[in-house]
Design a protein around this motif. Structure first.
Motif, PDB file in Angstrom:
ATOM      1  N   LEU A  78     -31.753   0.868  -3.632  1.00 42.04           N
ATOM      2  CA  LEU A  78     -30.531  -0.238  -3.564  1.00 42.04           C
ATOM      3  C   LEU A  78     -30.831  -1.414  -2.770  1.00 42.04           C
ATOM      4  O   LEU A  78     -29.936  -2.068  -2.684  1.00 42.04           O
ATOM      5  CB  LEU A  78     -29.314   0.527  -3.440  1.00 42.04           C
ATOM      6  N   GLY A  79     -31.824  -1.301  -2.166  1.00 41.09           N
ATOM      7  CA  GLY A  79     -32.321  -2.431  -1.459  1.00 41.09           C
ATOM      8  C   GLY A  79     -31.969  -2.366   0.157  1.00 41.09           C
ATOM      9  O   GLY A  79     -32.227  -3.323   0.755  1.00 41.09           O
ATOM     10  N   TYR A  80     -31.575  -1.306   0.665  1.00 41.90           N
ATOM     11  CA  TYR A  80     -31.278  -0.914   2.036  1.00 41.90           C
ATOM     12  C   TYR A  80     -32.378  -0.040   2.823  1.00 41.90           C
ATOM     13  O   TYR A  80     -32.937   0.721   2.174  1.00 41.90           O
ATOM     14  CB  TYR A  80     -29.855  -0.295   2.057  1.00 41.90           C
ATOM     15  N   GLU A  81     -32.363  -0.440   4.110  1.00 42.31           N
ATOM     16  CA  GLU A  81     -33.130   0.499   4.820  1.00 42.31           C
ATOM     17  C   GLU A  81     -32.406   1.632   5.107  1.00 42.31           C
ATOM     18  O   GLU A  81     -31.004   1.594   5.205  1.00 42.31           O
ATOM     19  CB  GLU A  81     -33.549  -0.408   6.344  1.00 42.31           C
ATOM     20  N   ASP A  82     -32.998   2.805   5.620  1.00 38.27           N
ATOM     21  CA  ASP A  82     -32.174   3.970   6.024  1.00 38.27           C
ATOM     22  C   ASP A  82     -31.171   3.776   7.078  1.00 38.27           C
ATOM     23  O   ASP A  82     -30.056   4.439   6.936  1.00 38.27           O
ATOM     24  CB  ASP A  82     -33.310   5.090   6.665  1.00 38.27           C
ATOM     25  N   ASP A  83     -31.223   2.649   7.997  1.00 35.64           N
ATOM     26  CA  ASP A  83     -30.268   2.769   8.936  1.00 35.64           C
ATOM     27  C   ASP A  83     -29.071   1.720   8.678  1.00 35.64           C
ATOM     28  O   ASP A  83     -28.045   1.695   9.426  1.00 35.64           O
ATOM     29  CB  ASP A  83     -30.603   2.220  10.205  1.00 35.64           C
ATOM     30  N   GLU A  84     -29.213   1.303   7.530  1.00 39.50           N
ATOM     31  CA  GLU A  84     -28.259   0.284   7.096  1.00 39.50           C
ATOM     32  C   GLU A  84     -27.024   0.831   6.312  1.00 39.50           C
ATOM     33  O   GLU A  84     -26.145   0.320   6.191  1.00 39.50           O
ATOM     34  CB  GLU A  84     -28.949  -0.680   6.033  1.00 39.50           C
ATOM     35  N   LEU A  85     -27.179   1.757   5.774  1.00 39.36           N
ATOM     36  CA  LEU A  85     -26.019   2.526   5.058  1.00 39.36           C
ATOM     37  C   LEU A  85     -25.697   3.954   5.798  1.00 39.36           C
ATOM     38  O   LEU A  85     -26.542   4.776   6.221  1.00 39.36           O
ATOM     39  CB  LEU A  85     -26.536   3.046   3.635  1.00 39.36           C
ATOM     40  N   GLU A  86     -24.258   4.025   5.892  1.00 38.36           N
ATOM     41  CA  GLU A  86     -23.816   5.476   6.524  1.00 38.36           C
ATOM     42  C   GLU A  86     -23.984   6.641   5.598  1.00 38.36           C
ATOM     43  O   GLU A  86     -23.776   6.324   4.322  1.00 38.36           O
ATOM     44  CB  GLU A  86     -22.296   5.285   7.281  1.00 38.36           C
ATOM     45  N   ASN A  87     -24.395   7.896   6.228  1.00 38.02           N
ATOM     46  CA  ASN A  87     -24.217   8.868   5.173  1.00 38.02           C
ATOM     47  C   ASN A  87     -22.797   9.211   5.096  1.00 38.02           C
ATOM     48  O   ASN A  87     -22.167  10.187   5.755  1.00 38.02           O
ATOM     49  CB  ASN A  87     -25.178  10.123   5.999  1.00 38.02           C
ATOM     50  N   SER A  88     -21.944   8.923   4.172  1.00 41.69           N
ATOM     51  CA  SER A  88     -20.819   9.196   3.836  1.00 41.69           C
ATOM     52  C   SER A  88     -20.330   8.940   2.489  1.00 41.69           C
ATOM     53  O   SER A  88     -21.053   8.233   1.876  1.00 41.69           O
ATOM     54  CB  SER A  88     -19.736   8.503   4.887  1.00 41.69           C
ATOM     55  N   LEU A  89     -19.267   9.676   2.151  1.00 41.59           N
ATOM     56  CA  LEU A  89     -18.987   9.688   0.672  1.00 41.59           C
ATOM     57  C   LEU A  89     -18.530   8.110   0.228  1.00 41.59           C
ATOM     58  O   LEU A  89     -18.548   7.456  -0.822  1.00 41.59           O
ATOM     59  CB  LEU A  89     -17.840  10.402   0.248  1.00 41.59           C
ATOM     60  N   ALA A  90     -18.101   7.443   1.646  1.00 38.18           N
ATOM     61  CA  ALA A  90     -17.441   6.469   1.229  1.00 38.18           C
ATOM     62  C   ALA A  90     -18.336   5.126   0.838  1.00 38.18           C
ATOM     63  O   ALA A  90     -18.088   4.180   0.194  1.00 38.18           O
ATOM     64  CB  ALA A  90     -16.810   5.631   2.586  1.00 38.18           C
ATOM     65  N   THR A  91     -19.827   5.478   1.262  1.00 30.75           N
ATOM     66  CA  THR A  91     -20.631   4.542   1.007  1.00 30.75           C
ATOM     67  C   THR A  91     -21.084   4.558  -0.560  1.00 30.75           C
ATOM     68  O   THR A  91     -21.189   3.570  -1.129  1.00 30.75           O
ATOM     69  CB  THR A  91     -22.034   5.044   1.732  1.00 30.75           C
ATOM     70  N   TRP A  92     -21.219   5.801  -1.093  1.00 29.30           N
ATOM     71  CA  TRP A  92     -21.338   5.682  -2.627  1.00 29.30           C
ATOM     72  C   TRP A  92     -19.928   5.270  -3.332  1.00 29.30           C
ATOM     73  O   TRP A  92     -20.324   4.579  -4.247  1.00 29.30           O
ATOM     74  CB  TRP A  92     -21.184   7.375  -2.886  1.00 29.30           C
ATOM     75  N   GLU A  93     -18.889   5.517  -2.651  1.00 29.05           N
ATOM     76  CA  GLU A  93     -17.705   4.867  -3.376  1.00 29.05           C
ATOM     77  C   GLU A  93     -17.782   3.383  -3.387  1.00 29.05           C
ATOM     78  O   GLU A  93     -17.278   2.464  -4.310  1.00 29.05           O
ATOM     79  CB  GLU A  93     -16.411   5.492  -2.837  1.00 29.05           C
ATOM     80  N   GLY A  94     -18.299   2.669  -2.360  1.00 23.56           N
ATOM     81  CA  GLY A  94     -18.568   1.198  -2.251  1.00 23.56           C
ATOM     82  C   GLY A  94     -19.482   0.629  -3.086  1.00 23.56           C
ATOM     83  O   GLY A  94     -19.206  -0.757  -3.219  1.00 23.56           O
ATOM     84  N   LEU A  95     -20.304   1.363  -3.420  1.00 20.89           N
ATOM     85  CA  LEU A  95     -21.536   0.701  -4.167  1.00 20.89           C
ATOM     86  C   LEU A  95     -21.445   1.081  -5.590  1.00 20.89           C
ATOM     87  O   LEU A  95     -22.114   0.358  -6.633  1.00 20.89           O
ATOM     88  CB  LEU A  95     -22.858   1.246  -3.601  1.00 20.89           C
ATOM     89  N   VAL A  96     -20.772   2.185  -6.409  1.00 20.83           N
ATOM     90  CA  VAL A  96     -20.803   2.531  -7.735  1.00 20.83           C
ATOM     91  C   VAL A  96     -19.887   1.742  -8.267  1.00 20.83           C
ATOM     92  O   VAL A  96     -18.980   1.428  -7.646  1.00 20.83           O
ATOM     93  CB  VAL A  96     -20.306   3.954  -7.765  1.00 20.83           C
TER      94      VAL A  96
END
Length: 456
Positions: free
Chosen positions: A369-387
């Motif tokens: 999705l164009g992000y580095e590993d440290d740019e996205l938090e490992n949380s369900l909210a991350t998926w909810e914000g991108l889907v």
């Protein structure tokens, strides 16, 4: 006059001229009488004067005595008034009894407790005239014991007063004169509030003991010098002891795997606890047989002040998390293996812990999705914000069916937002991991495949 006592000359003279002799004798007696009167007169005057002076002094003395008597009577009445005021203003009951256990005097508090208006109404009565029979028997027994032993006695007893039942603390010392016991005095104060507080405290302590002893978590109370003084059965079970009594008096060294661990643990937690902060830590403890066990420890200083007085000790809560730690190790191992396998195919990995709601996204999942590993938090909210919002409900519905076993597999196409702003078409697949012993679903592990080119 007997003849032998009459002078011979007088008899001779009397025989020759009796009349002359009698006259002569009379004159002599008269002269002697006058002489006596003359001598007595001044003494009678002095005696009369002295008597008159005595009478005058007597009146003055009796007046003075009467005045002193009145002053003393007034002083006694004043003292008695003050003594009565003192007794009546005491917040507890006071009484004095004779050797036959009869009341001599009582104060107003005692008078009211007995149901009378005037202390004089109580005087002369016994406990049997005032209290219920059982209470009177107890009071009489105590008084007799004090009279016979000559020693004071302190008792706590319930008393049924006119208004209500109270708890009273009574002090009964003997009254002695020249070493002889002549009665008793009593001081009794209402301790109902204190007694009820003691009962409530005892009940609370019992409840706390029951909670402490039956808690599902291990509990231990350690002193400021790190000595265990109280523990519950659950802690004994966790650490492999038959009873918490086996552990009483232990130095905390015994629960650490090494001396270095013991020292480091103290340094790591002392300041935190002293500053009033609860401490949570996952830590390996040493069991009775020398083996180790992973536990979750939560500690708090007993003293609520900040900084806390650590000499008062610390209460620790201990839970066995050995299964959780093993599961994490297993999950990490599986994630590592899956990452190697899946990322070798250029797929993204996601791993959702259904018990803790923790989620893991692999680095490839994020770069897709164009992000580095440290740019996205490992949380369900991350998926909810991108889907894509339209796809979100569809995905969650499929997951629900899959978890309820209404569906045999999980596979869905979704659209997710790329960092650059365009949409990425994703094929998401997943499989369910269950606990072996009870079949409980514990993890949902899946992959993301970029199918954007295929869609075009």
């Amino acid at each position: 006059v007997p003849q032998e006592k009459v002078p011979t000359g007088f008899l001779t003279f009397f025989a020759s001229d009796p009349d002359a002799a009698l006259k002569t004798a009379y004159r002599k007696l008269q002269a002697q009488a006058k002489a006596v009167v003359a001598l007595k007169a001044p003494y009678e005057d002095k005696a009369k004067a002295a008597y008159e002076e005595y009478l005058e002094l007597k009146d003055v003395y009796e007046a003075e005595i009467q005045k002193k008597r009145e002053e003393l009577q007034k002083e006694l009445e004043t003292k008695e008034h003050y003594q009565r005021a003192l007794l009546d203003n005491f917040p507890f009951m006071i009484w004095l009894k004779d050797e036959k256990n009869r009341f001599i005097t009582v104060n107003q508090s005692m008078t009211k407790a007995c149901g009378f208006d005037n202390p004089n109404d109580v005087a002369g009565k016994t406990d049997y005239d005032i209290w219920p029979k059982e209470l009177a028997a107890l009071c009489s027994k105590d008084d007799t014991e004090v009279l016979l032993s000559g020693k004071p006695k302190i008792v706590e007893e319930p008393i049924e007063t006119v208004k209500r039942q109270i708890w009273a603390e009574t002090y009964k010392p003997p009254v002695s004169i020249d070493g002889e016991v002549i009665g008793t005095v009593g001081y009794s104060r209402d301790i109902t509030d204190r007694k009820e507080l003691e009962i409530q405290t005892a009940e609370s302590e019992k409840s706390l003991r029951d909670i402490f002893n039956n808690a599902q978590s291990g509990l231990m109370y350690i002193t400021g010098d790190r000595i265990l003084i109280k523990a519950n059965q659950r802690l004994a079970d966790i650490l492999g002891y038959e009873s918490p009594n086996e552990m009483i008096g232990f130095s905390m060294r015994k629960l650490h795997l090494t001396e270095e661990n013991y020292i480091e643990y103290g340094k790591m937690n002392f300041d935190t606890l002293r500053n009033g902060v609860k401490r949570y830590i996952e830590y390996e403890l040493c069991r009775k047989d020398g083996s180790s066990i992973w536990c979750e420890l939560s500690g708090k200083a007993i003293d609520d002040n900040i900084p806390a007085d650590m000499s008062q000790g610390v209460l620790w809560t201990i839970n066995d998390i050995s299964e959780k730690v093993e599961l994490k190790k297993e999950q990490a191992f599986l994630q590592e293996r899956l990452s190697y396998a899946i990322e070798g195919n250029n797929d993204g990995l996601w791993d959702w812990n259904l018990e803790t709601n923790e989620i893991y996204y692999s680095p490839r999942w994020k770069t897709m999705l164009g992000y580095e590993d440290d740019e996205l938090e490992n949380s369900l909210a991350t998926w909810e914000g991108l889907v894509n919002p339209d796809d979100k409900a569809i995905v969650l519905k499929k997951i629900e069916k899959y978890l309820d076993q209404d569906s045999d597999n999980f596979e869905v196409e979704i659209r997710m937002q790329h960092k650059d702003g365009h949409e990425v078409f994703i094929l998401s697949r997943a499989f369910l991991l269950k606990r072996e012993n009870d079949g409980t679903a514990i993890r949902l592990v899946g992959t993301h495949v970029d199918i954007t080119q295929a869609k075009k």
